[in-house]
Design an enzyme around this catalytic site. Structure first.
Site, mmCIF file in Angstrom:
data_model
loop_
_atom_site.group_PDB
_atom_site.id
_atom_site.type_symbol
_atom_site.label_atom_id
_atom_site.label_comp_id
_atom_site.label_asym_id
_atom_site.label_seq_id
_atom_site.Cartn_x
_atom_site.Cartn_y
_atom_site.Cartn_z
ATOM 1 N N LYS A 1 0.828 -1.210 0.000
ATOM 2 C CA LYS A 1 0.000 0.000 0.000
ATOM 3 C C LYS A 1 0.861 1.260 0.000
ATOM 4 O O LYS A 1 0.643 2.183 -0.787
ATOM 5 C CB LYS A 1 -0.932 0.015 1.225
ATOM 6 C CG LYS A 1 -1.925 1.161 1.182
ATOM 7 C CD LYS A 1 -2.681 1.304 2.477
ATOM 8 C CE LYS A 1 -1.886 2.106 3.475
ATOM 9 N NZ LYS A 1 -2.643 2.423 4.692
ATOM 10 N N CYS B 1 -19.545 3.913 4.570
ATOM 11 C CA CYS B 1 -19.487 2.446 4.546
ATOM 12 C C CYS B 1 -18.468 1.972 5.580
ATOM 13 O O CYS B 1 -17.461 1.343 5.259
ATOM 14 C CB CYS B 1 -19.126 1.951 3.147
ATOM 15 S SG CYS B 1 -19.392 0.177 2.945
ATOM 16 N N CYS C 1 -26.131 2.652 5.272
ATOM 17 C CA CYS C 1 -26.660 2.412 3.926
ATOM 18 C C CYS C 1 -27.762 3.407 3.573
ATOM 19 O O CYS C 1 -27.932 3.771 2.402
ATOM 20 C CB CYS C 1 -27.178 0.978 3.811
ATOM 21 S SG CYS C 1 -25.900 -0.275 4.085
ATOM 22 N N CYS D 1 -26.199 6.287 1.942
ATOM 23 C CA CYS D 1 -25.181 5.969 0.935
ATOM 24 C C CYS D 1 -25.640 6.351 -0.475
ATOM 25 O O CYS D 1 -26.752 5.998 -0.888
ATOM 26 C CB CYS D 1 -24.860 4.475 0.992
ATOM 27 S SG CYS D 1 -23.575 3.998 -0.177
ATOM 28 N N CYS E 1 -25.913 -1.247 -4.704
ATOM 29 C CA CYS E 1 -25.044 -2.095 -3.886
ATOM 30 C C CYS E 1 -25.761 -3.367 -3.441
ATOM 31 O O CYS E 1 -26.801 -3.294 -2.777
ATOM 32 C CB CYS E 1 -24.572 -1.314 -2.658
ATOM 33 S SG CYS E 1 -23.589 -2.321 -1.525
HETATM 34 S S1 SF4 Z 1 -25.043 0.540 0.446
HETATM 35 FE FE1 SF4 Z 1 -23.248 -0.795 0.172
HETATM 36 S S2 SF4 Z 1 -21.545 0.632 -0.179
HETATM 37 FE FE2 SF4 Z 1 -23.229 1.813 0.691
HETATM 38 S S3 SF4 Z 1 -22.867 1.832 2.908
HETATM 39 FE FE3 SF4 Z 1 -24.224 0.101 2.493
HETATM 40 S S4 SF4 Z 1 -22.864 -1.650 2.221
HETATM 41 FE FE4 SF4 Z 1 -21.596 0.203 2.016
#
Ligand code: SF4
Length: 349
Positions: free
Chosen positions: A254, A323, A330, A333, A339
């Protein structure tokens, strides 16, 4: 150090127990009173114990990759940063300028390296992540801006200064690593954390400067040894190829790819995959991997070269802000509709 033998021994015991307690889940170790205060570092006897010309392999070397893999607990608690409109300092301005540059790529014009390896909806996801990250900063943006800014900050060995910052950032919040860098800068002649400064500085004093970081003793040792190797083996020039970088103490994949891509600006460098990028990529089902290195290889199978630097910033920022490891948000998000893990994660994964 100015402390006498008894004081020094006592401080080392304090440090040991603080570090031990932290690694067992206690509070982060704090600087002891005796280490506070800004004072120039005194010159050290140069440690040539590994001076055969070949890089010494420190016992703690294996810890590097382990630390890179296990940094999620520390990073997951990173606070959300102000939005792009907050430009209260030159660092923030540089940060926002870079965000505008990195998060306004015309994704539709890009083609994956291998169509068969690319996820079906990657363009839609990357576009939505760009929109979100364009408006919402994350701590990774400050660290990225710091590394980029070194090229024009007047420091004499910017790639080495970047390497030091990257070593400090492993399993450590970005803002803590940047504060430790500021302490090193405060104690270096002319504020220049260059190869000569680290080469001549006593290990104890480097430890004093970076003790706010976890694993600070190991990191200080790695930084000191990197200074010696780069001065003696590479004539004070940090090597720009990843394999040589990975031979340096404390440098795993990394850090090698971070230095190569951001400090040296090599766009075709390996993709930087930390624990956040690894976690988000797996939750998106872009890969099904156990380790960050496996995720990097999976992403490099299809991610267009133009996205190799921006994509990690998108994923890491989402991982820091939304996340998160436990109970991802979520509902907030920007890519929840795309997702496959949305609403399905309530415990560490
Ligand atoms: S929708 Fe998917 S990418 Fe977004 S916070 Fe939830 S698990 Fe993470």
């Amino acid at each position: 150090m100015d402390d006498g033998d008894n004081g020094e021994e006592s401080r080392k015991l304090d440090d040991f127990f603080a570090q031990f307690a932290y690694q067992k889940g206690g509070d982060p170790p704090q600087p002891s009173d005796r280490s506070l205060g800004r004072r120039p570092l005194k010159k050290a006897r140069t440690d040539r114990s590994g001076g055969s010309g070949s890089p010494a392999k420190p016992k703690a070397e294996k810890l590097t990759v382990q630390m890179e893999e296990e940094e999620e607990e520390e990073e997951a608690s990173a606070p959300k940063m102000p939005k792009a409109a907050d430009k209260g300092s030159s660092v923030l301005s540089e940060r926002d300028r870079l965000r505008e540059k990195n998060f306004s790529i015309d994704v539709d014009s890009l083609e994956p390296l291998d169509d068969s390896a690319a996820p079906d909806n990657w363009k839609e996801i990357v576009s939505k992540l760009q929109e979100y990250r364009y408006e919402n900063a994350a701590t990774v943006d400050d660290f990225h801006a710091f590394l980029v800014g070194l090229q024009s900050d007047g420091v004499s060995t910017p790639h080495f200064t970047a390497l030091v910052a990257c070593i400090l950032s492993v399993q450590c919040r970005d803002e803590v690593a940047l504060r430790a860098m500021q302490t090193l800068k405060d104690r270096s002649p002319g504020g220049d954390v260059n190869v000569d400064f680290i080469y001549e500085a006593p290990l104890d004093d480097i430890e004093d400067c970076v003790r706010q970081c976890n694993f600070y003793k190991t990191k200080a040792k790695h930084i000191k040894e990197c200074g010696r190797l780069i001065k003696e083996r590479y004539r004070s020039q940090v090597p720009s190829d990843a394999n040589s970088l990975k031979e340096l103490p404390g440098v795993g994949p990394k850090i090698a790819y971070l230095v190569q891509s951001v400090s040296f600006g090599q766009q075709d460098s390996g993709i930087v995959v930390d624990t956040h990028a690894h976690r988000v990529a797996n939750r998106l089902k872009w890969c099904n991997t156990k380790h960050a290195e496996q995720t990097r290889k999976a992403l490099e199978g299809w991610v267009p070269v133009d996205l190799r630097i921006p994509l990690p910033l998108l994923l890491i920022g989402l991982g820091q802000n939304i996340c998160v490891t436990r109970s991802p948000k979520c509902g907030e998000c920007p890519i929840s509709s795309l997702c496959p893990s949305a609403g399905k994660i309530s415990s560490p994964s």
